[in-house]
Design a protein around this motif. Structure first.
Motif, PDB file in Angstrom:
ATOM      1  N   ILE A  30       0.832  -1.209   0.000  1.00 44.98           N
ATOM      2  CA  ILE A  30       0.000   0.000   0.000  1.00 44.98           C
ATOM      3  C   ILE A  30       0.867   1.260   0.000  1.00 44.98           C
ATOM      4  N   ARG A  31       1.911   1.291   0.805  1.00 44.18           N
ATOM      5  CA  ARG A  31       2.761   2.478   0.899  1.00 44.18           C
ATOM      6  C   ARG A  31       3.669   2.649  -0.316  1.00 44.18           C
ATOM      7  N   GLU A  32       3.867   1.585  -1.082  1.00 44.14           N
ATOM      8  CA  GLU A  32       4.742   1.681  -2.249  1.00 44.14           C
ATOM      9  C   GLU A  32       3.990   2.001  -3.532  1.00 44.14           C
ATOM     10  N   LEU A  33       2.659   2.013  -3.480  1.00 44.83           N
ATOM     11  CA  LEU A  33       1.901   2.344  -4.678  1.00 44.83           C
ATOM     12  C   LEU A  33       2.254   3.752  -5.119  1.00 44.83           C
ATOM     13  N   PRO A  34       2.367   3.951  -6.421  1.00 46.22           N
ATOM     14  CA  PRO A  34       2.592   5.318  -6.902  1.00 46.22           C
ATOM     15  C   PRO A  34       1.414   6.200  -6.489  1.00 46.22           C
ATOM     16  N   PHE A  35       1.638   7.503  -6.434  1.00 45.42           N
ATOM     17  CA  PHE A  35       0.557   8.409  -6.043  1.00 45.42           C
ATOM     18  C   PHE A  35      -0.594   8.282  -7.036  1.00 45.42           C
ATOM     19  N   ILE A  36      -1.773   7.954  -6.521  1.00 47.43           N
ATOM     20  CA  ILE A  36      -2.942   7.788  -7.386  1.00 47.43           C
ATOM     21  C   ILE A  36      -4.130   8.610  -6.905  1.00 47.43           C
ATOM     22  N   GLY A  37      -3.905   9.482  -5.953  1.00 46.95           N
ATOM     23  CA  GLY A  37      -4.982  10.357  -5.499  1.00 46.95           C
ATOM     24  C   GLY A  37      -5.911   9.736  -4.480  1.00 46.95           C
ATOM     25  N   LEU A  38      -5.539   8.600  -3.903  1.00 45.10           N
ATOM     26  CA  LEU A  38      -6.341   7.972  -2.855  1.00 45.10           C
ATOM     27  C   LEU A  38      -5.526   7.988  -1.564  1.00 45.10           C
ATOM     28  N   SER A  39      -6.202   8.223  -0.455  1.00 45.69           N
ATOM     29  CA  SER A  39      -5.505   8.251   0.828  1.00 45.69           C
ATOM     30  C   SER A  39      -5.102   6.839   1.244  1.00 45.69           C
ATOM     31  N   LEU A  40      -4.125   6.770   2.144  1.00 46.34           N
ATOM     32  CA  LEU A  40      -3.713   5.458   2.661  1.00 46.34           C
ATOM     33  C   LEU A  40      -4.874   4.760   3.348  1.00 46.34           C
ATOM     34  N   SER A  41      -5.693   5.503   4.083  1.00 46.35           N
ATOM     35  CA  SER A  41      -6.819   4.869   4.769  1.00 46.35           C
ATOM     36  C   SER A  41      -7.817   4.288   3.757  1.00 46.35           C
ATOM     37  N   THR A  42      -8.024   4.979   2.648  1.00 45.22           N
ATOM     38  CA  THR A  42      -8.906   4.456   1.599  1.00 45.22           C
ATOM     39  C   THR A  42      -8.326   3.183   1.003  1.00 45.22           C
ATOM     40  N   LEU A  43      -7.020   3.209   0.696  1.00 41.25           N
ATOM     41  CA  LEU A  43      -6.380   2.017   0.125  1.00 41.25           C
ATOM     42  C   LEU A  43      -6.417   0.843   1.097  1.00 41.25           C
ATOM     43  N   HIS A  44      -6.146   1.121   2.376  1.00 45.44           N
ATOM     44  CA  HIS A  44      -6.228   0.041   3.372  1.00 45.44           C
ATOM     45  C   HIS A  44      -7.648  -0.525   3.428  1.00 45.44           C
ATOM     46  N   GLY A  45      -8.632   0.362   3.374  1.00 49.90           N
ATOM     47  CA  GLY A  45     -10.019  -0.089   3.383  1.00 49.90           C
ATOM     48  C   GLY A  45     -10.371  -0.922   2.160  1.00 49.90           C
ATOM     49  N   MET A  46      -9.787  -0.556   1.017  1.00 57.53           N
ATOM     50  CA  MET A  46     -10.076  -1.293  -0.224  1.00 57.53           C
ATOM     51  C   MET A  46      -9.550  -2.722  -0.159  1.00 57.53           C
ATOM     52  N   VAL A  47      -8.410  -2.944   0.507  1.00 56.35           N
ATOM     53  CA  VAL A  47      -7.861  -4.299   0.580  1.00 56.35           C
ATOM     54  C   VAL A  47      -8.306  -5.028   1.844  1.00 56.35           C
ATOM     55  N   TRP A  48      -9.160  -4.379   2.635  1.00 50.62           N
ATOM     56  CA  TRP A  48      -9.727  -5.026   3.809  1.00 50.62           C
ATOM     57  C   TRP A  48     -11.183  -5.407   3.556  1.00 50.62           C
ATOM     58  N   ARG A  49     -12.017  -4.414   3.231  1.00 48.69           N
ATOM     59  CA  ARG A  49     -13.435  -4.651   2.941  1.00 48.69           C
ATOM     60  C   ARG A  49     -13.788  -3.855   1.695  1.00 48.69           C
ATOM     61  N   TRP A  50     -14.411  -4.496   0.777  1.00 50.41           N
ATOM     62  CA  TRP A  50     -14.852  -3.810  -0.435  1.00 50.41           C
ATOM     63  C   TRP A  50     -16.361  -3.675  -0.342  1.00 50.41           C
ATOM     64  N   ASP A  51     -16.784  -2.763   0.515  1.00 50.02           N
ATOM     65  CA  ASP A  51     -18.214  -2.558   0.744  1.00 50.02           C
ATOM     66  C   ASP A  51     -18.815  -1.670  -0.328  1.00 50.02           C
ATOM     67  N   PRO A  52     -20.138  -1.746  -0.497  1.00 52.69           N
ATOM     68  CA  PRO A  52     -20.793  -0.825  -1.430  1.00 52.69           C
ATOM     69  C   PRO A  52     -20.487   0.627  -1.038  1.00 52.69           C
ATOM     70  N   SER A  53     -20.212   1.426  -2.046  1.00 58.57           N
ATOM     71  CA  SER A  53     -19.870   2.824  -1.811  1.00 58.57           C
ATOM     72  C   SER A  53     -20.110   3.611  -3.085  1.00 58.57           C
ATOM     73  N   PRO A  54     -20.522   4.868  -2.958  1.00 63.40           N
ATOM     74  CA  PRO A  54     -20.672   5.694  -4.159  1.00 63.40           C
ATOM     75  C   PRO A  54     -19.318   6.044  -4.788  1.00 63.40           C
ATOM     76  N   HIS A  55     -18.224   5.716  -4.107  1.00 67.98           N
ATOM     77  CA  HIS A  55     -16.890   6.063  -4.589  1.00 67.98           C
ATOM     78  C   HIS A  55     -16.164   4.906  -5.276  1.00 67.98           C
ATOM     79  N   ARG A  56     -16.824   3.769  -5.408  1.00 66.68           N
ATOM     80  CA  ARG A  56     -16.144   2.585  -5.944  1.00 66.68           C
ATOM     81  C   ARG A  56     -15.612   2.794  -7.359  1.00 66.68           C
ATOM     82  N   GLN A  57     -16.389   3.420  -8.227  1.00 71.07           N
ATOM     83  CA  GLN A  57     -15.925   3.623  -9.598  1.00 71.07           C
ATOM     84  C   GLN A  57     -14.694   4.531  -9.624  1.00 71.07           C
TER      85      GLN A  57
END
Length: 144
Positions: A30-57
């Motif tokens: 997660i910390r080595e990903l190139p800058f993609i405009g997503l926060s670390l907390s968002t990235l951690h959440g994406m690889v922990w739970r992929w819940d329905p969200s209006p931000h998924r796309q």
């Protein structure tokens, strides 16, 4: 229990586990990903739970290029509806190939490679490469 993926805790959903595996497959954490405009907390959440969200796309659009995936393919794996009308800001998937190739290089090797690329380039240096604003979008099939 220790995390099994690049996140802080083990994945709880199928796609979160797949996404974590895709990130590891490219040689990133997660910390080595190139800058993609997503926060670390968002990235951690994406690889922990992929819940329905209006931000998924938006999240999928941000991570597709650095992982080297096209949007339709990554959306299919994520079981997210995809439409050709979707026009997000995204990095070309070919950029992911560059990132993956750079993973095993040392800083000195990256600098040497960048200097050699500059030397070989016939284009004028315009600073950071921006494919759309610099007119290179037509060279990539990801940009319709």
């Amino acid at each position: 229990m220790q995390p099994t993926g690049p996140g802080r805790r083990p994945a709880e959903t199928r796609f979160a586990a797949v996404l974590g595996a895709l990130i590891r497959n490219r040689g990133f954490g997660i910390r080595e990903l190139p800058f993609i405009g997503l926060s670390l907390s968002t990235l951690h959440g994406m690889v922990w739970r992929w819940d329905p969200s209006p931000h998924r796309q938006q999240q999928l659009s941000a991570i597709a290029g650095p992982l080297g995936w096209t949007l339709p393919d990554l959306f299919a794996v994520a079981d997210e509806p995809y439409s050709e009308e979707l026009r997000p800001m995204l990095h070309c998937r070919h950029l992911g190939r560059v990132f993956a190739a750079a993973v095993p290089l040392t800083t000195a090797q990256l600098i040497e490679t960048a200097e050699e690329a500059d030397r070989l380039s016939v284009r004028a240096d315009h600073g950071v490469w921006q494919p759309v604003s610099q007119g290179f979008a037509e060279e990539c099939p990801d940009f319709p």
